[in-house]
Design a protein around this motif. Sequence first.
Motif, short mmCIF file in Angstrom:
data_model
loop_
_atom_site.label_atom_id
_atom_site.label_comp_id
_atom_site.label_asym_id
_atom_site.label_seq_id
_atom_site.Cartn_x
_atom_site.Cartn_y
_atom_site.Cartn_z
N UNK A 352 -1.37 -9.44 -25.43
CA UNK A 352 -1.90 -8.88 -24.53
C UNK A 352 -2.76 -9.88 -23.56
N UNK A 353 -2.76 -9.95 -22.35
CA UNK A 353 -3.44 -10.66 -21.33
C UNK A 353 -4.76 -10.08 -21.43
N UNK A 354 -5.22 -9.27 -21.67
CA UNK A 354 -6.68 -8.56 -21.75
C UNK A 354 -6.97 -7.98 -22.76
N UNK A 355 -8.12 -7.73 -23.08
CA UNK A 355 -8.86 -7.07 -24.36
C UNK A 355 -9.83 -5.69 -23.40
N UNK A 356 -9.40 -4.55 -23.51
CA UNK A 356 -10.14 -3.53 -22.94
C UNK A 356 -10.17 -3.81 -21.39
N UNK A 357 -9.08 -4.13 -20.82
CA UNK A 357 -9.01 -4.68 -19.48
C UNK A 357 -9.68 -5.90 -19.00
N UNK A 358 -10.22 -6.56 -19.76
CA UNK A 358 -10.81 -7.98 -19.36
C UNK A 358 -10.14 -9.17 -19.73
N UNK A 359 -9.90 -9.98 -18.91
CA UNK A 359 -9.36 -11.26 -19.39
C UNK A 359 -10.21 -12.14 -19.98
N UNK A 360 -10.19 -12.62 -21.19
CA UNK A 360 -10.87 -13.52 -21.91
C UNK A 360 -10.65 -15.00 -21.52
N UNK A 361 -11.31 -15.81 -20.71
CA UNK A 361 -10.81 -16.96 -20.38
C UNK A 361 -11.01 -18.10 -21.28
N UNK A 362 -11.83 -18.04 -22.08
CA UNK A 362 -12.00 -19.07 -22.97
C UNK A 362 -13.31 -20.04 -22.36
N UNK A 363 -13.63 -20.12 -21.20
CA UNK A 363 -14.61 -20.77 -20.55
C UNK A 363 -15.80 -20.11 -20.76
#
Length: 478
Positions: A352-363
Motif C-alpha cells: 500500500x502506498x498509504x497508511x490510513x490515507x497518509x503517505x509516509x515519506x520517510x523524510x
Amino acid sequence: MYPNWILRRAYLTPHRTGLTFENESWTFEQIKQISIKRTYQLAGLGINHRQRIAVLGPSKPSLIFIMYACMHLQCEMVMLNRKLSKSELQYQIEDSQVEMVLVEDEDAHLLPANTNHLLFSKILESAEEAVEISEEWPSNQTTTIMYTSGTTGFPKGVRQTVENHQSSAVSSVLNIGLSHDDVWLCAVPLFHISGFSILVRSLLYGNEVKLYQKFDQDGAVRDISEGSVTHMSVVAVILGRILQGLEEKQLKASPRFKVMLPGGGPVPVNYLERAHKLGLAVCQTYGMTETSSQTATLSNADALRKIGSVGKPLFFNQIKILDATSPRTEGEILIRGPHVTPGYIGRFAERSSTINGWLHTGDIGYFDEEGYLYVVDRRSDLIISGGENVYPAEVENVLMGHPAVREAGVCGIEHEVWGQVPVAFVVLKHDVTEEELIAFCKEKLAKYKIPKQFYVVQALPRNASNKLMRRKLKELMN
C-alpha cells in the motif's frame, strides 16, 4: 471523468503556441493533429488501448508526440530513464511487464539485448489505422509509471493517475498564478516527474513550453535575462549555474520572468541571497515521484525570511508530522491529497502506498509556529546528487555482487557542484583495485550512482541487530 487534455486544449486555444524547440514551434491544434497521427500509426503497428507501454528517448518534440499518442490510447506509460545502465533498464522493463518499448532511434543502443521495441522511425513510416480516441478519461486511469529507488535497493514503479497529475497542476497554479502569455522553460528530463508535470501544466493552462534537449547554461541565461520565458523548474546545481552565468555576464532576470522552482533537495542560502540581488524570484519546493511533483512550496516573498523552509502545503494537499503535538517537533513527514499515488506495480504491487490515507515519506521534518515546513533530513540514507536520488542500498547491492567484496556500505558526502556524491566503504575477501570496482559498477549503475571514492576497511559499523549504521560511515574516512 476528466477531459482528454490534448483534445480539450486544442479546442479551447487551437492557434496558441504550445511548444517551441530550437527554431520550430507548434500550436495546440498542430500538436493535436500530430499526436492523433502517431496514435493511428501506433494502432497500425498493433499497439492497443490501455496496454502498458514503455517510452525511451531524449527530450525532443518527437518524444512528446509519441507520449501524447500513448495518452490518446489511454496506455500506461512507463517512463524509462535514459541515464540508467542496461541492467537497471532491464529490471524496470521486466518488473513492469511492458508489452513494448517505444524508443527514439538514437537511444536504441541503451536497451538490453532482446528487448521487444519499436523505433520512432518505424512508427513515423508505418501505415495508419483509425481508432477511437476518447474525449474523456477516468480519474483513476494510470497515465504514467515512474521508477523511484527504494530503501530495499529495488526501484519501485510508482503509478500516477489522471487525477494525480491534474490535482498537482491545479494546486500549483493556485499558488503561482497564471497568465495567457506564460512560457515554461523545460530543461529537466521529460522522464522525470518534474519534466512531465510541465507538459501537463501546459495542456491544462494553455501555456507554451520552451523545450531544451538538455540544460544549456548560455541559453537559459539569455532566455531569463531577455524575458522570453517566465517560469523554470530546476535542481540546485542548475540554479547555481544560472546564477553564475548571470553574474559573469553582469545580467539580471527580466521583470517578465516570474519564478524559478527548485526541487530535488535544499537550496544553499548563498544561492537565495545571490538570486535576490539578481532579481530572480526563487520558490523552493518539496515533492517526490509519489506526489506527482510539488506538494509544498515556499513563496519568493518568504525566501529570505524563512531560509531553509520548503513553505506551506499547496491548496489541495495536507501535510502533518507524525506524532507531533507542537511546533518545531521533528518527526516523519506524512502527506495526503488527490496528488498522492494510489500505489505501485511489479514486485511492490501488493504494498500500500498509504497508511490510513497518509503517505509516509520517510523524510524527517517539522512545522514552525507559522505553519512553514522544514525538511530536516530527506530519507536519512538518501543521497541527492545533482537532483538525482541515489539510495545507498541499491549501490551496496551492486558492490556486494563483486566476487572480491564481502561487505559494502555507502553514504553521501558534500560536493560543491552536485550537492552530494556517493562514496563506498568495502570489506574485501581479496585484493581488488578501485578501477576494477568502478568498471564493475559502470555495467550495472547510472554514472551518478557510482561511488566517487572507495575506502577499504576492516569492518563496517553495525548495531546490536547487526544493521548497518550508515551515519557512522563518514567516521571511517578520518
